[in-house]
Scaffold this motif. Structure first.
Motif, short mmCIF file in Angstrom:
data_model
loop_
_atom_site.label_atom_id
_atom_site.label_comp_id
_atom_site.label_asym_id
_atom_site.label_seq_id
_atom_site.Cartn_x
_atom_site.Cartn_y
_atom_site.Cartn_z
N LEU A 756 -20.65 -23.95 11.26
CA LEU A 756 -20.32 -23.47 12.61
C LEU A 756 -20.16 -21.96 12.61
N PRO A 757 -20.65 -21.30 13.66
CA PRO A 757 -20.47 -19.85 13.75
C PRO A 757 -19.01 -19.52 14.00
N SER A 758 -18.61 -18.34 13.61
CA SER A 758 -17.22 -17.91 13.79
C SER A 758 -17.15 -16.71 14.73
N ILE A 759 -15.94 -16.50 15.23
CA ILE A 759 -15.69 -15.36 16.10
C ILE A 759 -14.28 -14.86 15.83
N ALA A 760 -14.14 -13.54 15.79
CA ALA A 760 -12.83 -12.95 15.53
C ALA A 760 -12.09 -12.79 16.84
N ILE A 761 -10.95 -13.44 16.93
CA ILE A 761 -10.09 -13.34 18.12
C ILE A 761 -8.77 -12.73 17.65
N GLU A 762 -8.58 -11.48 18.09
CA GLU A 762 -7.43 -10.69 17.65
C GLU A 762 -7.43 -10.64 16.12
N ARG A 764 -7.28 -13.33 14.01
CA ARG A 764 -7.67 -14.59 13.39
C ARG A 764 -9.14 -14.88 13.68
N THR A 765 -9.66 -15.77 12.86
CA THR A 765 -11.07 -16.16 13.00
C THR A 765 -11.11 -17.59 13.49
N ASP A 766 -11.93 -17.80 14.52
CA ASP A 766 -12.00 -19.13 15.12
C ASP A 766 -13.46 -19.55 15.26
N VAL A 767 -13.64 -20.83 15.59
CA VAL A 767 -14.99 -21.34 15.81
C VAL A 767 -15.54 -20.77 17.10
N ASP A 768 -16.77 -20.29 17.07
CA ASP A 768 -17.42 -19.70 18.25
C ASP A 768 -18.08 -20.82 19.05
N TRP A 769 -17.27 -21.43 19.93
CA TRP A 769 -17.78 -22.55 20.72
C TRP A 769 -18.80 -22.09 21.75
N LEU A 770 -18.69 -20.84 22.21
CA LEU A 770 -19.68 -20.33 23.17
C LEU A 770 -21.07 -20.35 22.56
N THR A 771 -21.18 -19.90 21.32
CA THR A 771 -22.49 -19.91 20.65
C THR A 771 -22.96 -21.33 20.38
N VAL A 903 -27.55 -12.08 17.45
CA VAL A 903 -28.52 -11.86 16.38
C VAL A 903 -27.84 -11.98 15.01
N SER A 904 -26.59 -11.51 14.91
CA SER A 904 -25.88 -11.58 13.64
C SER A 904 -25.66 -13.02 13.20
N THR A 905 -25.49 -13.93 14.17
CA THR A 905 -25.32 -15.34 13.81
C THR A 905 -26.59 -15.91 13.19
N LEU A 906 -27.73 -15.61 13.83
CA LEU A 906 -29.00 -16.06 13.26
C LEU A 906 -29.23 -15.46 11.89
N TYR A 907 -28.92 -14.17 11.77
CA TYR A 907 -29.11 -13.50 10.49
C TYR A 907 -28.25 -14.15 9.41
N SER A 908 -27.01 -14.46 9.73
CA SER A 908 -26.11 -15.08 8.76
C SER A 908 -26.58 -16.47 8.39
#
Length: 1156
Positions: A756-762, A764-771, A903-908
């Motif tokens: 699952l892609p991640s996203i930094a929220i403040e 902490r790191t969380d699951v990027d549900w939008l992606t 793009v960074s998600t695809l790259y990762s």
């Protein structure tokens, strides 16, 4: 000295022409041994003659010796006898028939006759096959495969003595040329040591004996009484009577002297040829002898240089008598050659005889010329091939026995010459006595006895070589040689005497065999009935010594001291000396028999009385022959496997895959969540490793972030996301509908984890549900902008076109958009060669597409990132220039697959296949380590070290097992050597080496590895991203099977080819890995777990010699080595070669070399 062909007074040449015979068999059949064989019915051949059928009937009922002249069909009777017994010989009956022949050259001939006229399975055996070192298991396999065994008698005698073959297993025992049965001949030993021994013991299950001979005695006696006695002795020994049918030489032929004289000196050979053959042939003999290596002669103590000088002088001396005219050749003027002594009258007579047949237009000439000496055969071949081409197209070759040590011919060459003779490619064979017995050439029409027959047996057998109708048999006798003529006449008379005496003896009962051999000392093994006696003990001791360790300088042999009655055995033997008393005539035999007893009691000889090393070597060979299936499973870590739950929430344990790129690039990597159904072990949960490629390296670090509960819809959404993204990146699919259909929640065993892609929220790191929701771009709605941009599927908002994964149906490619440009379809575009056009014109000319919305701004997009193998650490193919990576796309040609997706998600995610491959490998190595730790919890080792030990070089990664395998192999040999040395202190180096080989050979290590389920953990193929299974996909490669090993579930995904050696190498590499991680104790614990039991309590090696300093200068050697020996005897042993036979040092260095 003159030889002529016509002299009625002296009878120089005898012609014995073919005549027919129609005698009945009533007075010719002699059989005994009244034994009920009513169940054996004759199985005859249609072309058999009446006397052969009558002989067969007698042979079925009783032991029989068939006494018939050569060519009268004795072998055919034997064939029909075996056909009659075939019912008892066919498998699964345990019985066999044995066909014995006195010479190796006859093995294949008689075997072919049996194959041609029976459907029995025939095996052939002779000494060069290495049968002397076969064990009981090998012979058992041969008897299971074959129903008739054709061999020389020495082989059967050895098998009987070792109890590999028991006499009651043999239904029919056929002895060809049984007149050899006498003295210590193997025929006689078989009958006395086994047949008569069991007959006296009341054993009833004895083989049917069938003997064949053209002469019941070997040497002609001076009286009828002597002949009678010899025939009676043969009948008693064979426990048989004669079945006699003597024709009046239906096929007449000469026989050669059965013993070939060894040439001891060139002088003797040259003088013989000079006297008997003439100067020219003496020269050829000298030239022939000079070409032979000195070592091939029995020269006594003469040196090589003396022999060479003498040979050269002999050649020069003889050449001085040869005409110097270059145009001259032998035979140009035969009378002149005879007068000058270049040829003798004997040779002249032979040539005239052959030329007489040439004048008769003998186009199909098949002639055998029998000579006494090998050198005669060699030079006559040269003469005939030089002279005969002047008159005809005949070719000559010689055949001589290989015991002469003069131009030895291999069995293969001899058989080839005989076959050429049968086919007519060779017309004349000059042969010694090797062709007297058994050669069957039906087209042979002339036999010439160049030298007279030495025995009546030789006379009868050589006469029978001429098989063709109206063939001739010529005896060459010197004029006036009344002694030779008288001897030949006695031979002719002896044939008739033997016939009459055999008929008379057939009416008498068979006498009880009385022999001193029944009273000689015998050592018999009760469990196998193997036996050794005074006669065979010497041979057995030599056989045992031949299997002791040897080198290029020393061959171990026993030494007999006649003065003290002591048998000294080699130093590598556990018994060093045997001292006995008794009859001086048999003292050596007594000592050898005592040695055999002691060797058997300590285990140096097996219960079959063969060297134990023979059995050990056979067991090693069996390991290599054991079946091994190279198709081995590939295991999947259980942490990544589960069953999908489609009706309830599912708990996943989340691990953040932190990615740190140690290079600069247009895009940065983004952390990715790994969610598993099973909580990973803490060692794996904090695992760190790096991936290397051309730009630099990528650090990978796992961190546990807690658990998460997902509903079935959320699980399905996540699976669709990862299947979609990874499928497109790996170029598996580009049509989103097809990709989505592959994901469904079924209750199947599968690889079950989420990426699952991640996203930094403040902070902490969380699951990027939008992606993750980007897989449903149609559901994305923009509340701030109007949907005014035309795409391939309709109008959408500009926001959705940014960071969108799109495909262009016109070329089937997939892109990731990064921005909307200021350019439109009418903007200028520079194409090749600097030409300027518009985007609208370009798409029309290049793709035949007419842009309808040419006023719309173009999208800036880049090609998706390729998925590569980032595990091997080698430099990748450099990516193309950034300017060529980006393209401009008209929106109306684009179909949106996912949006928004950074793009960074695809790259990762392009690194994910390589990262997960490495993680799966680490999990596999960890699970194997855990299998071992359950047995040895104290044996700690890093998982990466285990992975290195299970990775082959063919994986093309930065690490592989080869260095660990070298270390483990060395330690394994060292540890097993210590164990064997302490366990078997009396075994010699050779036997210890074989025992060690049984433990450390590839077959044994592979077997142990397979028993420990090791093959499934081994990595032997380079990682190929194209074959990597995307978790959640429904491909065939995703289907798994479940097995249980010692309470642990193991999951397999398909098979791959894995060589036996690789499994063995990995076992050694794991030993090396544990050795580097925890020292000798850790390596030994692993060896114990895998199945190699080694007690490493090193025991002192004690050797006590009396005054070792008297043997070697101990003090001087210690000063050189800078070491003081607590036990100087070891130093003496280490300095002693096996050839040192003096008693003050009873051992040698061989065992020490084994240990260290």
């Amino acid at each position: 000295m003159r030889w002529s062909q016509q002299n009625t007074d002296s009878i120089n040449i005898f012609y014995l022409n073919n005549v027919g015979s129609s005698k009945t068999m009533d007075d010719a059949l002699m059989v005994i041994d009244d034994y009920d064989q009513l169940e054996i019915m004759p199985d005859t051949l249609s072309f058999a003659r009446s006397y052969q059928l009558e002989a067969l009937d007698k042979a079925i009922r009783e032991n029989t010796i068939v006494y018939m002249e050569t060519g009268s069909g004795k072998t055919l009777i034997a064939v029909m006898l075996l056909r009659s017994y075939a019912y008892h010989l066919r498998k699964p009956f345990p019985y066999i028939a044995v066909f014995l022949v006195p010479k190796v050259v006859l093995v294949s001939q008689q075997a072919e006759a049996l194959k041609n006229h029976t459907d029995l399975k025939v095996g052939m055996y002779w000494g060069d096959m290495g049968v002397d070192y076969w064990d009981e298991a090998t012979w058992k396999v041969e008897m299971e495969k074959h129903e008739v065994l054709v061999m020389t008698p020495a082989i059967l005698l050895s098998c009987l003595r070792h109890s590999f073959i028991k006499l009651n297993m043999i239904k029919v025992l056929i002895m060809d040329e049984c007149h050899h049965a006498g003295g210590r001949h193997p025929y006689a030993c078989i009958m006395t040591e086994f047949y008569h021994h069991q007959l006296r013991s009341g054993v009833s299950e004895l083989p049917r004996i069938f003997g064949m001979t053209a002469s019941p005695i070997k040497k002609a006696g001076n009286s009828e009484e002597t002949l009678s006695k010899n025939i009676r002795e043969l009948m008693t020994l064979m426990h048989s009577k004669h079945e006699l049918y003597v024709t009046s030489s239906d096929f007449t032929k000469s026989a050669a002297d059965s013993a070939i004289r060894k040439i001891s000196k060139i002088f003797a050979s040259s003088m013989f040829c000079l006297d008997e053959l003439g100067i020219w042939l003496a020269l050829k003999a000298a030239e022939s002898l000079s070409l032979i290596e000195v070592e091939t002669f029995l020269w006594g103590n003469s040196g090589d240089q003396i022999v060479k000088k003498f040979s050269s002088a002999t050649i020069l001396s003889l050449k001085s008598y040869i005409p110097s005219d270059p145009q001259w050749t032998i035979g140009d003027n035969m009378n002149s050659d005879l007068d000058r002594g270049l040829l003798t009258s004997k040779v002249f007579c032979l040539i005239e005889c052959l030329l007489e047949y040439s004048y008769r237009d003998f186009t199909e000439m098949r002639c055998i010329v029998f000579v006494e000496r090998v050198i005669t055969a060699i030079v006559l071949e040269t003469l005939l091939n030089t002279l005969l081409p002047k008159y005809n197209s005949w070719r000559a070759k010689f055949i001589a026995g290989n015991s002469s040590q003069l131009q030895n011919q291999s069995r293969k060459i001899q058989n080839e010459i005989v076959e050429e003779f049968r086919l007519g490619l060779v017309n004349i064979i000059i042969a010694t006595s090797i062709l007297e017995e058994g050669l069957d050439v039906q087209s042979c029409n002339l036999v010439i006895r160049f030298d007279p027959s030495p025995t009546v047996c030789s006379f009868i057998q050589s006469r029978g070589r001429a098989r063709m109708q109206n063939s001739d048999y010529i005896l060459m006798v010197k004029s006036g040689d009344s002694v030779t003529r008288s001897r030949l006449e006695k031979y002719l008379a002896g044939v008739e005497i033997m016939r009459k005496e055999s008929l008379r003896q057939s009416s008498l009962p068979c006498e009880r065999l009385e022999s001193d051999r029944f009273h000689e000392e015998v050592y018999r093994v009760a469990s196998t009935e193997a036996v050794v006696n005074l006669s065979s003990s010497i041979t057995l001791v030599h056989l045992y010594c031949s299997r002791l360790p040897a080198d290029g300088y020393f061959k171990p042999t026993p030494r007999w001291d006649k003065e003290t009655g002591t048998l000294y055995l080699p130093k590598s033997c556990p018994i060093h000396a045997i001292r006995v008393q008794g009859d001086t005539k048999f003292l050596k035999n007594i000592a050898c028999l005592e040695a055999c007893k002691q060797l058997h009691k300590i285990g140096a000889l097996t219960d079959n009385l063969v060297p134990s090393i023979v059995v050990e070597e056979a067991e090693v060979d069996e390991f290599g022959n054991e079946p091994y299936d190279e198709e081995q499973p590939s295991y999947v870590p259980f942490e990544l496997v589960n069953r999908v739950l489609n009706n309830s929430n599912t708990t996943y344990y989340c691990y953040l895959i932190e990615l740190k790129q140690n290079f600069s690039y247009d895009f940065t990597v983004q952390d990715i969540f790994l969610a598993t159904r099973v909580e990973l072990d803490p060692e794996i949960a904090c695992m760190q490793f790096d991936m290397c490629f051309d730009r630099g390296s990528l650090d990978v670090n796992l961190k546990y972030k807690g658990s998460i509960n997902l509903s079935p819809d959320q699980v399905l959404l996540c699976k669709r996301f990862q299947v979609n993204v990874l499928g497109i990146l790996m170029d598996h699919k580009t049509d989103k509908g097809t990709v989505f259909d592959e994901c469904c929640l079924e209750d199947n065993l599968e690889v079950d984890y989420l990426l699952l892609p991640s996203i930094a929220i403040e902070e902490r790191t969380d699951v990027d549900w939008l992606t993750i929701n980007s897989i449903h771009p149609s559901k994305m709605e923009c509340l701030h902008h109007e949907a005014n941009i035309r795409t391939e599927k309709g109008f959408i908002c500009a926001c959705i076109l940014k960071n969108a994964l799109v495909c262009t149906p016109h070329n089937g490619r997939t892109y990731i958009t990064t921005n909307i440009m200021e350019l439109d379809g009418n903007s200028p575009l520079e194409v090749r060669d600097g030409e300027i056009t518009t985007y609208k014109n370009y798409f029309e000319q290049k793709h035949g597409i007419q842009l309808r919305f040419d006023h719309q701004r173009l999208l800036k997009a880049r090609h998706i990132f390729p998925v590569k193998n980032y595990c091997h650490g080698s430099r990748q193919v450099k990516e193309r220039d950034v300017n060529k990576t980006f393209v401009e796309l008209p929106p109306e040609l684009c179909a949106i697959i996912m949006s928004p997706i950074p793009v960074s998600t695809l790259y990762s995610f392009s690194f994910i296949p390589s990262i997960m491959h490495r993680l799966e490998s680490l999990l596999g190595a960890f699970n194997f380590k855990k299998l071992h730790l359950n047995h040895c919890p104290q044996n700690q080792i890093q998982t990466f070290k285990v992975l290195e030990a299970m990775t082959t070089k063919s994986c093309k990664e930065t690490f592989h097992y080869e260095s660990l395998e070298t270390l483990g192999d060395s330690f394994l040999k060292y540890a097993t050597s210590q164990q064997l040395f302490n366990t078997y202190p009396d075994h010699h180096e050779g036997l210890l080496t074989v025992k060690r080989q049984k433990i450390i050979c590839n077959a044994a290590l592979c077997k142990l590895g397979c028993r420990g389920k090791l093959p499934g953990f081994i990595r032997n193929e380079p990682f190929d991203p194209k074959t990597w299974t995307i978790p959640g996909s429904r491909s065939k490669s995703s289907k798994l099977k479940e097995t249980v090993y010692k309470g642990t579930k193991i999951y397999t995904r398909g098979d791959r080819n894995l060589k036996r050696k690789i499994v063995a190498d990995v076992v050694e590499a794991l030993i090396g890995a544990f050795l580097t991680a925890g020292g000798e104790k850790a390596a030994l614990l692993f060896m114990d777990w895998i199945g190699i039991k080694v007690n490493f309590n090193i025991m002192p090696y004690e050797r006590q010699l009396n005054a070792p300093e008297n043997v070697v200068n101990v003090g001087f050697l210690e000063s050189l080595l800078k070491y003081s020996f607590r036990n100087p005897s070891l130093l003496v042993e280490a300095m002693t070669h096996g050839s040192y036979m003096l008693p003050e040092v009873p051992t040698c260095y061989q065992v020490l070399t084994f240990c260290y």
